[in-house]
Design an enzyme around this catalytic site. Structure first.
Site, PDB file in Angstrom:
ATOM      1  N   LYS A  53     -13.056   8.410  -3.713  1.00  0.00           N
ATOM      2  CA  LYS A  53     -12.955   7.409  -2.675  1.00  0.00           C
ATOM      3  C   LYS A  53     -13.784   6.129  -3.269  1.00  0.00           C
ATOM      4  O   LYS A  53     -14.913   6.391  -3.661  1.00  0.00           O
ATOM      5  CB  LYS A  53     -13.320   7.811  -1.276  1.00  0.00           C
ATOM      6  CG  LYS A  53     -12.169   8.607  -0.480  1.00  0.00           C
ATOM      7  CD  LYS A  53     -12.556   8.782   0.688  1.00  0.00           C
ATOM      8  CE  LYS A  53     -12.401   7.659   1.609  1.00  0.00           C
ATOM      9  NZ  LYS A  53     -10.696   7.582   1.662  1.00  0.00           N
TER      10      LYS A  53
ATOM     11  N   CYS B 286       1.152  -1.124  -0.142  1.00  0.00           N
ATOM     12  CA  CYS B 286       0.108   0.073  -0.058  1.00  0.00           C
ATOM     13  C   CYS B 286       1.027   1.184  -0.048  1.00  0.00           C
ATOM     14  O   CYS B 286       1.907   1.033   0.613  1.00  0.00           O
ATOM     15  CB  CYS B 286      -0.741  -0.057   1.299  1.00  0.00           C
ATOM     16  SG  CYS B 286      -1.854   1.387   1.355  1.00  0.00           S
TER      17      CYS B 286
ATOM     18  N   THR C 162      -5.828  12.478   5.685  1.00  0.00           N
ATOM     19  CA  THR C 162      -7.170  11.844   5.652  1.00  0.00           C
ATOM     20  C   THR C 162      -8.236  12.664   5.060  1.00  0.00           C
ATOM     21  O   THR C 162      -7.795  13.806   4.317  1.00  0.00           O
ATOM     22  CB  THR C 162      -7.862  11.647   7.119  1.00  0.00           C
ATOM     23  OG1 THR C 162      -7.991  12.885   7.643  1.00  0.00           O
ATOM     24  CG2 THR C 162      -7.009  10.853   7.918  1.00  0.00           C
TER      25      THR C 162
ATOM     26  N   HIS D 256      -8.241   4.269   0.896  1.00  0.00           N
ATOM     27  CA  HIS D 256      -7.590   4.577  -0.298  1.00  0.00           C
ATOM     28  C   HIS D 256      -8.269   5.815  -1.133  1.00  0.00           C
ATOM     29  O   HIS D 256      -9.378   5.773  -1.040  1.00  0.00           O
ATOM     30  CB  HIS D 256      -7.546   3.368  -1.448  1.00  0.00           C
ATOM     31  CG  HIS D 256      -6.733   2.349  -0.941  1.00  0.00           C
ATOM     32  ND1 HIS D 256      -6.977   0.861  -1.093  1.00  0.00           N
ATOM     33  CD2 HIS D 256      -5.586   2.277   0.239  1.00  0.00           C
ATOM     34  CE1 HIS D 256      -5.992   0.189  -0.355  1.00  0.00           C
ATOM     35  NE2 HIS D 256      -5.195   0.876   0.329  1.00  0.00           N
TER      36      HIS D 256
ATOM     37  N   HIS E  66       3.709   7.347   8.035  1.00  0.00           N
ATOM     38  CA  HIS E  66       3.148   7.124   6.561  1.00  0.00           C
ATOM     39  C   HIS E  66       1.979   7.945   6.429  1.00  0.00           C
ATOM     40  O   HIS E  66       1.307   8.097   5.335  1.00  0.00           O
ATOM     41  CB  HIS E  66       2.975   5.752   6.586  1.00  0.00           C
ATOM     42  CG  HIS E  66       1.641   5.103   6.969  1.00  0.00           C
ATOM     43  ND1 HIS E  66       1.131   5.248   8.399  1.00  0.00           N
ATOM     44  CD2 HIS E  66       0.704   4.464   6.610  1.00  0.00           C
ATOM     45  CE1 HIS E  66      -0.001   4.712   8.687  1.00  0.00           C
ATOM     46  NE2 HIS E  66      -0.638   4.359   7.326  1.00  0.00           N
TER      47      HIS E  66
ATOM     48  N   GLY F 160      -2.907   8.039  10.752  1.00  0.00           N
ATOM     49  CA  GLY F 160      -2.830   6.917  12.020  1.00  0.00           C
ATOM     50  C   GLY F 160      -4.280   7.084  12.511  1.00  0.00           C
ATOM     51  O   GLY F 160      -4.782   8.140  12.870  1.00  0.00           O
TER      52      GLY F 160
END
Length: 506
Positions: A505, A123, A405, A228, A429, A432
């Site tokens: 999305k 990913c 996000t 994703h 990354h 979280g």
């Protein structure tokens, strides 16, 4: 299992700097090395609350708290250095997400664990630049979002539009982006700006099960669901002008496209297959772990090697997947602006993986060692002059793409020498999670989430609106806190901040 009170647990935790904590040996049984996690005051509170809740529930229910998982990884055979929790760390399967650990390839007892890579193998995040400005895109933002949504298949069971036969899949698993290049879906320069140049050479399609291939075949070039996304973003702040120029980012308001996706059902199946094989290998080789989710095998064992070859195949699949979506994104933009992708300067700035295990050379106590690095929810962040980063970034350090996000900003960081020494060249990354998916669905209403995005002027296209709550910004840690902690700790440096103007999305 020893049940300790929250106060007793705290004896094993020591603050070693303004944004780092040490987990001392003894926090969980058999720790071979110490643990460390990075957090500023706000993130620290989340970590300690998680531990406190776990002490009150006496270990029942849900995943172990992140700190315990970092410590359990420190008890795995062959670990070297420290078990590292990055600022976006949160509980996951086996390893915490945001946990990095290195294992000594020279130690016959050293292990590889699928739980240290994650189910969505490779990913990762890819960023494309354009020569468009926000003022060019704003008037057609809705149409552009719709065009991307029409071009890129999204959602849980989405099927790809790029023609793919079983033979093509075998070749893609082995060749990675070289397959995309041969088939005309990529530009030669795309490979240069991709971790591993978009191809892990040890991949062996024979180590990917028929079931995994069956799941992967229809899904190539699809976004999938969950966290994703494809986002149209604009440059909001430039902290490091030199690094930004090297990346082709010239001014605030410049439009970029971020693609965040992985290896879909294929990678998930590779991980599931390996966990089954490794449970048997653990019994045979008498490998002791603190948590059965940490199923693993000796790196040199048949199971360990099979997994690494299958995982590399799944990683190649993920790069082909992101490349196919890059192709579709370029098509959508070219159509909308009656131009060509080349004239729109739609080059790949970089492509990073944040769920992967890789063999790397590092210095440990002054000696060069060959290590197997597990990065789960953690991004490689190599410093300037490292031989494995592209010529274009030799003076700036490797670009590190940190996806926010839905509806929050994203960042580009660069790797540092200090990160190389402290975290084996790894950094955070993303944001979280702070709330579990189930809790997000219970606490939030999807219409409120969509309204909040509309208020910020963000266009959104979702295949499954009901999944929106799981990905709402309230479900996550604050990405700015995470990035600022990495910057303050010196393990990577801020270069550019991006804000979204449209989100696609699953």
């Amino acid at each position: 299992m020893v049940i300790r009170t929250y106060n007793e647990e705290q004896q094993y935790l020591e603050k070693i700097s303004s944004c780092a904590w040490k987990i001392k040996k003894g926090f969980v049984p058999n720790m071979k090395v110490e643990g460390v996690f990075y957090a500023n005051d706000a993130l620290e509170k989340l970590m300690f609350d998680e531990l406190k809740n776990s002490c009150h529930s006496q270990g029942f229910g849900g995943f172990l708290p992140g700190m315990k998982q970092i410590a359990n990884v420190a008890a795995l055979p062959g670990i070297i250095g420290k078990s590292v929790g990055l600022p976006d760390v949160h509980a996951g399967y086996g390893f915490a997400i945001g946990n990095m650990a290195a294992f000594d390839m020279g130690d016959p007892k050293a292990i590889v664990s699928p739980g240290g890579v994650g189910f969505d193998i490779n990913c990762g995040v890819r960023l494309l630049r354009t020569n468009l400005s926000e003022k060019d895109v704003s008037p057609v933002k809705e149409q552009l979002a719709q065009s991307l949504f029409d071009h890129i298949p999204v959602g849980v069971g989405s099927k790809g539009v790029i023609p793919m036969t079983a033979k093509d899949l075998e070749e893609a698993l082995e060749m990675g982006m070289d397959w995309s290049l041969r088939e005309g879906y990529a530009w030669a320069e795309d490979k240069e700006h991709c971790e591993e140049y978009g191809r892990m050479l040890q991949a062996d399609p024979a180590k990917v099960s028929m079931r995994a291939k069956k799941r992967g075949l229809p899904q190539l070039g699809t976004l999938g669901a969950g966290n994703h996304y494809v986002e149209i973003q604009v440059v909001d702040e430039i902290y490091n002008k030199f690094a930004a120029n090297k990346m082709g980012i010239e001014h605030k308001g410049q439009v970029c496209v971020m693609i965040h996706s992985g290896s879909r059902g294929l990678g998930h199946q590779v991980a599931t297959d390996a966990l089954v094989a490794m449970e048997k290998a653990m019994k045979r080789d008498k490998i002791e772990v603190n948590d059965r989710q940490l199923a693993c095998a000796h790196i040199r064992s048949q199971e360990g090697q099979d997994y690494l070859k299958g995982m590399a195949g799944a990683a190649n699949y993920a790069w082909v997947n992101r490349t196919s979506m890059t192709f579709l994104t370029r098509q959508a933009f070219a159509k909308m602006f009656h131009s060509t992708p080349d004239d729109l300067d739609m080059h790949v700035i970089y492509d990073v993986s944040h769920n992967i295990a890789k063999v790397e050379e590092h210095f440990v106590e002054g000696k060069q060692r060959t290590l197997l690095l597990h990065r789960k929810g953690s991004t490689r962040a190599f410093p300037p002059h490292h031989p494995l980063i592209p010529v274009d970034y030799q003076l700036t350090g490797q670009p590190v793409l940190i996806g926010g996000t839905m509806g929050t900003c994203s960042y580009i960081l660069t790797g540092t020498e200090r990160g190389m020494l402290e975290t084996f060249g790894s950094t955070c990354h993303g944001a979280g999670r702070a709330l579990s998916r189930a809790k997000s669905r219970r606490n939030l209403d999807y219409t409120d989430v969509l309204d909040a995005l509309a208020e910020k002027g963000i266009s959104i296209r979702v295949a499954s609106p009901k999944l929106v709550m799981e990905e709402a910004p309230q479900s996550y840690k604050n990405v700015t806190d995470v990035v600022d902690t990495c910057h303050a700790a010196g393990i990577s440096e801020k270069a550019i901040k991006l804000r979204p103007i449209a989100v696609i999305k699953g």
